[in-house]
Write a protein that holds these residues in place. Structure first.
Motif, mmCIF file in Angstrom:
data_model
loop_
_atom_site.group_PDB
_atom_site.id
_atom_site.type_symbol
_atom_site.label_atom_id
_atom_site.label_comp_id
_atom_site.label_asym_id
_atom_site.label_seq_id
_atom_site.Cartn_x
_atom_site.Cartn_y
_atom_site.Cartn_z
ATOM 1 N N LEU A 541 0.832 -1.208 0.000
ATOM 2 C CA LEU A 541 0.000 0.000 0.000
ATOM 3 C C LEU A 541 0.866 1.257 0.000
ATOM 4 N N VAL A 542 1.949 1.246 0.761
ATOM 5 C CA VAL A 542 2.846 2.410 0.806
ATOM 6 C C VAL A 542 3.633 2.526 -0.495
ATOM 7 N N ILE A 543 3.976 1.389 -1.102
ATOM 8 C CA ILE A 543 4.629 1.430 -2.424
ATOM 9 C C ILE A 543 3.715 2.136 -3.427
ATOM 10 N N ALA A 544 2.428 1.758 -3.416
ATOM 11 C CA ALA A 544 1.472 2.395 -4.317
ATOM 12 C C ALA A 544 1.352 3.881 -4.019
ATOM 13 N N ALA A 545 1.344 4.244 -2.730
ATOM 14 C CA ALA A 545 1.246 5.650 -2.350
ATOM 15 C C ALA A 545 2.463 6.433 -2.834
ATOM 16 N N GLY A 546 3.648 5.849 -2.652
ATOM 17 C CA GLY A 546 4.856 6.519 -3.116
ATOM 18 C C GLY A 546 4.879 6.701 -4.623
ATOM 19 N N ALA A 547 4.452 5.666 -5.350
ATOM 20 C CA ALA A 547 4.416 5.764 -6.816
ATOM 21 C C ALA A 547 3.424 6.819 -7.272
ATOM 22 N N LEU A 548 2.250 6.849 -6.628
ATOM 23 C CA LEU A 548 1.235 7.842 -6.988
ATOM 24 C C LEU A 548 1.732 9.254 -6.710
ATOM 25 N N CYS A 549 2.385 9.442 -5.564
ATOM 26 C CA CYS A 549 2.913 10.762 -5.223
ATOM 27 C C CYS A 549 3.985 11.200 -6.217
ATOM 28 N N PHE A 550 4.851 10.296 -6.597
ATOM 29 C CA PHE A 550 5.933 10.634 -7.534
ATOM 30 C C PHE A 550 5.380 11.003 -8.907
ATOM 31 N N VAL A 551 4.452 10.192 -9.399
ATOM 32 C CA VAL A 551 3.906 10.425 -10.748
ATOM 33 C C VAL A 551 3.072 11.700 -10.791
ATOM 34 N N THR A 552 2.160 11.847 -9.821
ATOM 35 C CA THR A 552 1.299 13.046 -9.841
ATOM 36 C C THR A 552 2.099 14.299 -9.499
ATOM 37 N N GLY A 553 3.128 14.154 -8.642
ATOM 38 C CA GLY A 553 3.972 15.305 -8.342
ATOM 39 C C GLY A 553 4.664 15.843 -9.578
ATOM 40 N N ALA A 554 5.012 14.944 -10.501
ATOM 41 C CA ALA A 554 5.649 15.375 -11.747
ATOM 42 C C ALA A 554 4.699 16.182 -12.627
ATOM 43 N N LEU A 555 3.383 16.068 -12.366
ATOM 44 C CA LEU A 555 2.390 16.791 -13.161
ATOM 45 C C LEU A 555 2.070 18.171 -12.605
ATOM 46 N N LEU A 556 2.655 18.511 -11.440
ATOM 47 C CA LEU A 556 2.445 19.842 -10.881
ATOM 48 C C LEU A 556 3.182 20.888 -11.710
ATOM 49 N N LYS A 557 2.770 22.123 -11.587
ATOM 50 C CA LYS A 557 3.394 23.204 -12.331
ATOM 51 C C LYS A 557 4.812 23.453 -11.816
ATOM 52 N N ARG A 558 5.677 23.801 -12.720
ATOM 53 C CA ARG A 558 7.055 24.164 -12.357
ATOM 54 C C ARG A 558 7.062 25.634 -11.976
ATOM 55 N N GLU A 559 6.604 25.927 -10.794
ATOM 56 C CA GLU A 559 6.504 27.313 -10.357
ATOM 57 C C GLU A 559 6.856 27.418 -8.887
ATOM 58 N N LYS A 560 7.229 28.626 -8.480
ATOM 59 C CA LYS A 560 7.460 28.878 -7.069
ATOM 60 C C LYS A 560 6.133 29.135 -6.372
ATOM 61 N N LEU A 561 6.108 28.808 -5.095
ATOM 62 C CA LEU A 561 4.872 28.939 -4.329
ATOM 63 C C LEU A 561 4.321 30.349 -4.392
#
Length: 570
Positions: A541-561
């Motif tokens: 379950l944590v492996i799946a969570a880590g993979a989901l976080c990594f993949v979706t995190g890559a889809l965030l905007k490349r911007e400063k807060l």
């Protein structure tokens, strides 16, 4: 929990009319616009000769007492999230109902996540002081029920009641601090909220284990809440009253709450936990009752989505879920990643002590101490992530790096067996702690910056639902995985030796069960190996969570807060 953000939840008393009344329909937009107008007027014609320094309504020793009471409440809320992690075996030795094991951990977050959105609405409608004091009362009632419970069913009910009160404690802290502090000092007080909640959360297993191993017994893990609140409750009465809608009757205020949405979302979470708790333990997965519960849960979820989308029997302003956030890719990803961080954090907190109880024969306090590497590193990275985010700004990187650490650490934990070196397990814990620490809290800073000012409160509640909901779902799924895999493997080993299903379930409950004591040493070693393997399986379950976080995190905007622009309000 939210840390350094100033939630717009709390309308400041300054927003009231001069006659003491306020418009209940006035949005935070109006407050913000007036504040901006005031600042512009001061810039145009400053009158420094008569200017007086801004002060709080409450100062001195009364303010110290108020802060002590509020921070104590948030500490106990965090504590109760995890205090059950290391007293499960002791409780099951008392009652022996292993089929309800998962409820010990999930009952509290279930009560919180099912009510946190309507309680948040209540703070914007009713007198904040009395909503908070009512939450304290509910929390204490739930704790008293847990401590005095005569059976497992009553304990579960008490945990749910305490969770409902806990949601009010958390939101009360945010609202009352925002209402009663000055703008320049508010971030420091809000930052303390996250630190205190985190301290309670990570110390829960240690304190619970200490009580379970002492002559006080596990019951004092719940009674301690009553003692602490008994000492500090008088301090909470010094909190100034703040009624955001003083001219509105209580009946009208009650009508403003989205009762249909509240009932539907509570039903979704409750049925989800019930079906995963009973499935494979009390009922077979192919049992008609199990299938029926899955279907009903899905139907209620669809009804909730439709009710919120079309604002059925409510209004777009009053509906319980900020559905317009789903138009923002960033807000969706932040929700998912926050749930992933919560999943990783609480899976480790609940199952590392259990792992060492079986593999090393630790008692409650000894197994809780095994969490110290995780606790120390997690605390450091939670605090460091907030500071680094302010300096570095690119929030996407935190989710990429955090997801990668979760993925690596969980993959290694998946390989752990009874004979795995203790140092290696500590190292794997630390990797997960780094990942969870990097992503656990920063959505509370990013989310509000992505929405208009009037939606900041909703953004904080939205992230909190992700965090507590992630915890609840993680514990429900991990409990089902552990119970089913462990029972299946042990049943094949022990049933030919004449042991009943009830005895095998008891063995799963704790390494000190009578079955383990009486098994031949070679069979006992094999049984322990099978149970440890089933605990390691949970980390899928944590492996799946880590993979989901990594993949979706890559889809965030490349911007400063602080360079990002708010999404349009819907």
């Amino acid at each position: 929990m939210a840390s350094a953000q100033d939630p717009a939840t709390a309308q400041h008393p300054a927003s009231q009319n001069s006659n003491g009344s306020s418009d209940p329909r006035k949005s935070l937009d109006g407050v913000v616009e007036k504040e901006e107008e005031r600042k512009e007027e001061e810039l145009i014609s400053p009158d420094t000769s008569d200017a007086q320094p801004e002060t709080r309504a409450v100062t001195g020793w009364k303010w110290i007492l108020i802060c002590a009471g509020l921070y104590c409440a948030i500490f106990l809320y965090g504590l109760d999230n995890t205090i059950a992690a290391d007293i499960q075996s002791a409780i099951l030795e008392t009652y022996g109902d292993v089929g309800q094991l998962a409820w010990i951990g999930t009952g509290f977050p279930l009560g919180s996540v099912a009510t946190i959105l309507p309680v948040g609405k209540a703070y914007g409608i009713f007198n904040a002081k009395w909503v908070h004091l009512g939450s304290v009362l509910v929390f204490c009632v739930g704790s008293a029920v847990c401590g005095a419970t005569p059976n497992m069913s009553a304990l579960i009910v008490g945990r749910v009641i305490a969770g409902v009160g806990g949601a009010g404690l958390y939101l009360g802290m945010l609202n009352l601090i925002a209402i009663n502090t000055l703008e320049k000092e508010r971030p420091a007080y809000m930052g303390g909220t996250g630190v205190i909640w985190g301290a309670g959360t990570i110390l829960g297993p240690v304190i619970g284990g200490a009580f379970a191993d002492s002559s006080a017994t596990w019951r004092w893990a719940f009674y301690i809440n009553l003692v602490i609140f008994g000492v500090l409750l008088p301090a909470l009465f010094y909190i100034p009253s703040f009624n955001p809608q003083p001219g509105v009757s209580p009946v009208i205020k009650l009508k403003e709450l989205d009762w249909i949405g509240t009932a539907l979302i509570a039903g979704v979470y409750t049925l989800f936990v019930v079906v995963l708790t009973l499935g494979g333990v009390e009922w077979a997965w192919s049992d008609g009752r199990t299938i029926a519960l899955f279907v009903v849960c899905g139907v209620i979820l669809l009804l909730f989505m439709a009710q919120q989308f079309f604002a059925i029997l409510t209004t777009p302003e009053r509906r319980i879920f900020p559905i317009h956030f789903l138009k923002s890719r960033t807000m969706i990803i932040l929700y998912a990643c926050t749930a992933c961080g919560s999943t990783a954090m609480f899976t480790v907190i609940y199952y590392i002590p259990l792992l060492f109880q079986f593999s090393r024969g630790d008692n409650g306090i000894e197994s809780a101490v095994r969490l110290l590497p995780f606790i120390i590193v997690l605390s450091f990275f939670i605090m460091a992530s907030g500071q680094l985010l302010g300096l570095f700004g690119y929030y996407m990187v935190f989710y990429l790096v955090g997801g990668a650490f979760l993925l690596i650490g969980a993959s290694l934990m998946f390989t752990v067996r009874a004979g795995t070196n203790i140092g290696a397990v500590y190292g794997y814990e630390v990797l997960i702690a780094i990942g969870a620490g990097l992503i656990a809290q920063i959505a509370y800073s990013v989310g509000p910056s992505k929405v208009p000012p009037q939606d900041m409160a909703a953004a904080i509640g939205y992230m909190n639902v992700a965090q507590i909901g992630g915890l609840l779902i993680a514990l429900a799924i991990s409990g089902a995985v552990f119970q089913n895999i462990a029972f299946h493997d042990l049943n094949r080993l022990l049933s030919p030796l004449g042991h009943s299903a009830q005895e095998i379930h008891g063995a799963i409950a704790g390494s000190q069960s009578s079955l383990f004591v009486n098994l031949p040493s070679d069979v006992r070693d094999t049984a322990i190996e099978l149970i440890v393997k089933s605990i390691s399986s949970i980390y899928a379950l944590v492996i799946a969570a880590g993979a989901l976080c990594f993949v979706t995190g890559a889809l965030l905007k490349r911007e400063k807060l602080y360079d990002s622009k708010p999404v349009a309000a819907a």
